[in-house]
Design an enzyme around this catalytic site. Structure first.
Site, PDB file in Angstrom:
ATOM      1  N   ASP A 483       0.832  -1.204   0.000  1.00 30.39           N
ATOM      2  CA  ASP A 483       0.000   0.000   0.000  1.00 30.39           C
ATOM      3  C   ASP A 483       0.863   1.249   0.000  1.00 30.39           C
ATOM      4  OD1 ASP A 483       0.895  -0.701   2.596  1.00 30.39           O
ATOM      5  OD2 ASP A 483      -0.547   0.666   3.491  1.00 30.39           O
ATOM      6  N   ARG A 487       6.102   4.189   5.643  1.00 31.52           N
ATOM      7  CA  ARG A 487       5.757   4.169   7.066  1.00 31.52           C
ATOM      8  C   ARG A 487       5.801   2.744   7.621  1.00 31.52           C
ATOM      9  NH1 ARG A 487      -0.218   6.067   5.476  1.00 31.52           N
ATOM     10  NH2 ARG A 487      -1.248   4.056   5.183  1.00 31.52           N
ATOM     11  N   ASP A 488       5.397   2.590   8.850  1.00 30.76           N
ATOM     12  CA  ASP A 488       5.447   1.282   9.516  1.00 30.76           C
ATOM     13  C   ASP A 488       4.250   0.422   9.103  1.00 30.76           C
ATOM     14  OD1 ASP A 488       3.545   2.842  10.752  1.00 30.76           O
ATOM     15  OD2 ASP A 488       4.192   2.388  12.801  1.00 30.76           O
ATOM     16  N   GLU A 489       4.193   0.122   7.802  1.00 32.26           N
ATOM     17  CA  GLU A 489       3.087  -0.670   7.254  1.00 32.26           C
ATOM     18  C   GLU A 489       3.609  -1.505   6.090  1.00 32.26           C
ATOM     19  OE1 GLU A 489      -1.596   0.109   6.062  1.00 32.26           O
ATOM     20  OE2 GLU A 489      -0.367   1.695   6.919  1.00 32.26           O
ATOM     21  N   TRP A 549     -11.954  -5.804  -0.889  1.00 35.34           N
ATOM     22  CA  TRP A 549     -10.626  -6.259  -0.506  1.00 35.34           C
ATOM     23  C   TRP A 549     -10.524  -7.763  -0.798  1.00 35.34           C
ATOM     24  CZ3 TRP A 549     -11.977  -1.558   0.452  1.00 35.34           C
ATOM     25  CH2 TRP A 549     -11.047  -0.602   0.786  1.00 35.34           C
ATOM     26  N   GLU A 761      -1.971   9.064  -1.145  1.00 39.01           N
ATOM     27  CA  GLU A 761      -2.992   8.242  -0.498  1.00 39.01           C
ATOM     28  C   GLU A 761      -4.316   8.991  -0.386  1.00 39.01           C
ATOM     29  OE1 GLU A 761      -3.458   5.567   3.582  1.00 39.01           O
ATOM     30  OE2 GLU A 761      -1.971   7.171   3.507  1.00 39.01           O
ATOM     31  N   HIS A 782       1.213   6.027  -2.874  1.00 37.78           N
ATOM     32  CA  HIS A 782       0.113   5.131  -2.545  1.00 37.78           C
ATOM     33  C   HIS A 782      -0.725   4.988  -3.824  1.00 37.78           C
ATOM     34  CE1 HIS A 782      -1.564   3.687   1.395  1.00 37.78           C
ATOM     35  NE2 HIS A 782      -2.588   3.384   0.611  1.00 37.78           N
TER      36      HIS A 782
END
Length: 889
Positions: A483, A487-489, A549, A761, A782
């Site tokens: 995605d 960042r922390d993803e 999703w 995003e 994103h």
């Protein structure tokens, strides 16, 4: 030759076809096996071969082919050691399956093909191509090795062993895997040019191994095999809430080299209890946080035969890990791609030393530095600067995105080993002396997918938008479709991937990339058929089953089938597709999916103070019902392709009940939807949820809504991909152009006007006053909203598949406000199709190129008004290059 055609009463078409005066030679190129060029690891027992035709002769198609496959590259050309021949009178040139004797694991096979065309020209035999079969569990002799003590350190372990080879080497093949990430070496040379190996998969079900031809790295005499491991996704931080060691707590290496000598004998070099290990200079490496490297701890020459091991080298520990679940890599590996020079070096108002590379990218910075031993240089990475021009990292959340290098006193060039960053800007701290532009280079890393599409228009903002779409794809296609990359993803969110797939397949060859990822979807799919929010799944057990999703399970397999003509992907994914649809059915009541958690139209536009009933809030269960129908439709389609007649009939009947339930629940008798939003009308129209007699008025309501917002969109992740498609389908292409060319928020061009170099995003990641949107979720790389690229290729340039895999093509460009030129190309499974047009003084000029072994239908624009459009008549053409003219009323 010049030929005149009259296309009805609306347009006069001038058509030029240039034919050579003599028959042209035909040859073959771009030969592939399983979507790859000369792959070194094929697991299927029936590899499929593809090729493209090249000729200057128009209207050319393949009449027959002949394939020969052997075990010797020279013998095959003299018909020796042939294991299989195939001759067929067919135009099929894409994904021809091997049907010969059983292929042996680890063996290399060589193949050639020649064809005869419809003009009775026969090509020469193609260049000899190759593939190598993967190995099975019984072929492994290597042992998993690890540090001799519990792996609680963050420091990367080093492994090495010396081997003596006393014969002349004919060939050598290395098979390598790891729990964690690895870099491997032979005699000081890095094995391969891929990074972050063995790649990220659903490690609990399978781990990839890589195959390398290492013949040139080995030599007669002493040879050193060596490797270094990092935490990676396996052991490092991944997911939310500081989650670590999700897959395991011990990094381990598995390495095996099969050496074939000139005299026919063989020797296997493999990891065993005789290997030694020590800790190296990488003190920490983490996907989110970056890397710490202390050059003072380097063991100079440790990958070379002459190195003498000191006392800190200890015997390894053997790990009792199984070979089950080891699979050969079948996707493009991550490699270094573009290099960026420094655009500027400056000081911020806070006094920070900032480097700007001019492009938001994903990868790392190569740093050249020399300073006193112990000098610490810190590199921090960011996507944007704040309103005042200061370094901004709040949107990274807890991710450090920081590389630290500790110098040893000599000049060195540093870059990470097991981490990557998403950035445009670099904050440098502790650099000794004056930082010069030549001391820094930004390197983009992403999965090695060939570019297949090009797109350009007369509008510079649209060209920048296309640039941003491509770079959003590059930055997030790092082994899995993430995605965001900063960042922390950095997770494989399924909703983003399905929304963007069609655009992705225009820009690059994503066949192998997504086939690998779909394997993980199958692996991580719950036993009840539910699909996790992210793949590989590193979230909670109940984080699954959301509309739009989970539908990735049907949308992407069908997309691969249609873009690449790959029927086998439907075979492989059919049970997964069916399980997903059956899961929805199990959660539905009277064919209505109105239960469970859903993200809805994620990150849609919603005014802060909209009280007049136009607020862009779409009922989440209305959205769910639309995707329920869509997945059911795709499942029925797949069943039809695969000859599953009973399933096809079953799901077609179910689809009608789903649509009826939608109409009963969400549609008024006069054709209004209970959610009067753009997304509601878009999805209902895209998936044919409405009775035919109510569709056009629904489309008109959609236009009214868009006009009421001043020609702005209000859609989110699920509505946006289909918005312009629906408008064009129902005759409102001008409204689609109005949305596309809108420069104020919310729009595609607003971020472009704000200086974006990737897709954001949020529609307003940076607000008009220079402040930022919610920092906890505000990525500037994103790709989801880049899904508009699919419409741009198909409608502005007019390049459409008219049959699976572009065997038949439709060229149907559609004009819009102020655009005077558009040019695009796509490298299809049959070759490059291109469409380029200009509009000047009411004269529309179109040049097209159609690849051999295909045909195309060309449909010219005829008339444009402020609200509706009309297309002209059509012309069917064969392969070749053509020119058309039309007067636009």
């Amino acid at each position: 030759m010049r030929t005149i055609f009259l296309f009805g009463l609306l347009a006069l078409i001038t058509f030029f076809s240039y034919l050579p005066a003599y028959a042209q030679k035909i040859d073959l190129f771009d030969l592939k096996v399983e979507h790859q060029s000369n792959p070194l690891c094929i697991e299927t027992t029936a590899p499929r071969m593809s090729w493209k035709l090249r000729t200057e002769l128009n209207n050319t198609s393949q009449k027959s082919y002949e394939i020969r496959i052997g075990t010797d590259p020279k013998g095959i050309m003299s018909n020796k050691n042939i294991v299989w021949r195939d001759f067929k009178n067919t135009a099929q040139s894409v994904l021809i399956p091997y049907e010969g004797p059983a292929l042996k694991s680890g063996n290399r096979y060589y193949w050639q093909v020649r064809i005869t065309d419809n003009h009775n020209n026969t090509s020469a035999w193609s260049e000899v191509q190759t593939w190598q079969m993967g190995i099975g569990t019984s072929d492994w002799t290597a042992k998993w090795i690890a540090l001799p003590f519990p792996d609680t350190t963050k420091t990367s372990p080093l492994f090495r062993k010396t081997y003596s080879l006393n014969k002349n080497i004919k060939s050598a093949t290395a098979y390598i895997s790891a729990r964690g990430l690895y870099e491997a070496y032979i005699n000081g040379q890095r094995i391969g040019d891929a990074y972050f190996m063995p790649g990220w998969t659903s490690y609990k079900h399978h781990i990839q191994y890589q195959t390398y031809d290492v013949t040139k790295l080995l030599k007669k005499g002493n040879n050193v095999l060596a490797a270094m491991l990092g935490d990676g996704w396996y052991k490092g931080r991944i997911g939310f809430n500081d989650q670590k060691e999700f897959y395991g707590d011990t990094r381990a290496l598995l390495l095996q080299i099969e050496v074939l000598y000139a005299d026919g004998s063989k020797q296997i070099l493999s990891t065993d209890d005789q290997w030694k290990t020590a800790l190296g200079p990488v003190l920490a490496s983490d996907i989110y946080d970056g890397e710490i490297y202390d050059a003072r701890l380097e063991k100079n020459g440790w990958t070379l035969p002459e190195y003498t091991e000191s006392a800190d080298w200890q015997p390894v520990r053997l790990m009792d890990y199984s070979y089950e679940g080891l699979i050969g890599i079948n996707s493009p590996p991550v490699k270094k791609q573009e290099h960026f020079k420094v655009k500027s070096i400056s000081r911020t108002p806070r006094g920070e030393l900032i480097v700007d590379f001019g492009q938001n990218l994903v990868g790392w910075v190569e740093l050249k530095a020399k300073g006193a031993s112990g000098t610490k240089i810190t590199l921090n990475h960011a996507e944007v600067l704040d309103k005042e021009g200061n370094f901004y990292t709040t949107n990274l959340r807890t991710a450090k995105q920081q590389n630290i290098y500790i110098l040893k006193g000599t000049e060195q060039v540093f870059s990470p080993h097991f981490s990557f960053q998403g950035f445009r800007y670099l904050k440098v701290e502790g650099y000794p002396g004056e930082l010069a532009p030549e001391d820094l280079t930004a390197v983009a890393l992403y999965s090695d997918m060939p570019q297949t599409g090009t797109f350009e228009t007369s509008n510079p903002l649209l060209n920048q938008l296309q640039h941003n779409i491509v770079w959003g794809q590059k930055g997030n296609f790092v082994d899995v479709p993430t995605d965001c990359p900063q960042r922390d993803e950095r997770l494989g969110w399924t909703g983003d991937a399905q929304a963007f797939f069609n655009t992705a397949a225009f820009n690059m060859d994503v066949s192998g990339f997504f086939i690998k990822w779909l394997r993980d979807i199958r692996a991580d799919q719950h036993t009840n058929g539910s699909i996790p929010f992210v793949i590989p799944d590193v979230l909670r057990s109940n984080d699954a089953g959301a509309a739009g999703w989970g539908d990735v399970a049907t949308i992407v397999p069908w997309g691969i089938f249609y873009a690449y003509g790959d029927t086998r992907i439907l075979e492989d994914q059919y049970n997964s597709m069916q399980a997903w649809v059956d899961f929805i059915t199990s959660k539905s009541q009277k064919h209505l999916w109105n239960t469970g958690f859903h993200f809805g139209d994620w990150l849609f536009y919603r005014p802060d103070d909209d009280n007049d009933g136009r607020a862009a809030v779409t009922d989440k269960y209305l959205i769910a019902q639309c995707f329920y129908a869509h997945s059911t439709q795709l499942l029925a389609n797949a069943a039809g392709v695969l000859g599953k007649t009973k399933d096809e009939e079953k799901y077609k009947a179910q689809l009608e009940r789903i649509k009826h339930a939608f109409q009963q629940e969400y549609l008024t008798p006069n054709g209004r939807l209970v959610s009067s939003t753009q997304t509601a009308y878009v999805l209902a129209l895209q998936f044919d949820m409405l009775p035919e007699n109510l569709r056009q008025q629904a489309a008109n309501r959609l236009v009214e809504n868009i006009r009421s917002y001043g020609n702005h969109l209000t859609t989110g992740f699920l509505g946006t991909p289909y918005l312009c498609h629906v408008l064009t389908r129902f005759g409102h292409t001008e409204t689609a152009y109005d949305l596309l060319l809108q420069e104020t928020y919310p729009s595609w061009l607003y971020p472009v006007k704000m200086g974006a170099t990737t897709i954001w995003e949020r529609w307003d990641g940076i607000k008009p006053n220079g402040t930022f949107q919610t920092p906890s979720m505000n990525s500037y790389n994103h790709y989801a909203y880049g899904a508009i690229g699919d419409w741009m290729y198909k409608n502005m340039a007019g390049i459409n598949p008219d049959e699976v895999g572009y065997k038949k093509i439709k060229i149907e460009p559609r004009l819009g406000r102020g655009i005077t030129t558009t040019s695009a190309s796509l490298d299809t499974p049959y070759g490059i199709v291109s469409s380029s047009w200009t509009l000047e003084n009411g004269i529309f000029k179109l040049s097209v190129s159609i690849p051999p072994n295909t045909t195309a239908t060309v449909i010219m624009p005829a008339r444009i008004t402020n609200t509706m459009e009309e297309q002209g008549n059509e012309k069917i053409i064969g392969s070749g290059s053509y020119y058309f003219e039309s007067k636009i009323e």
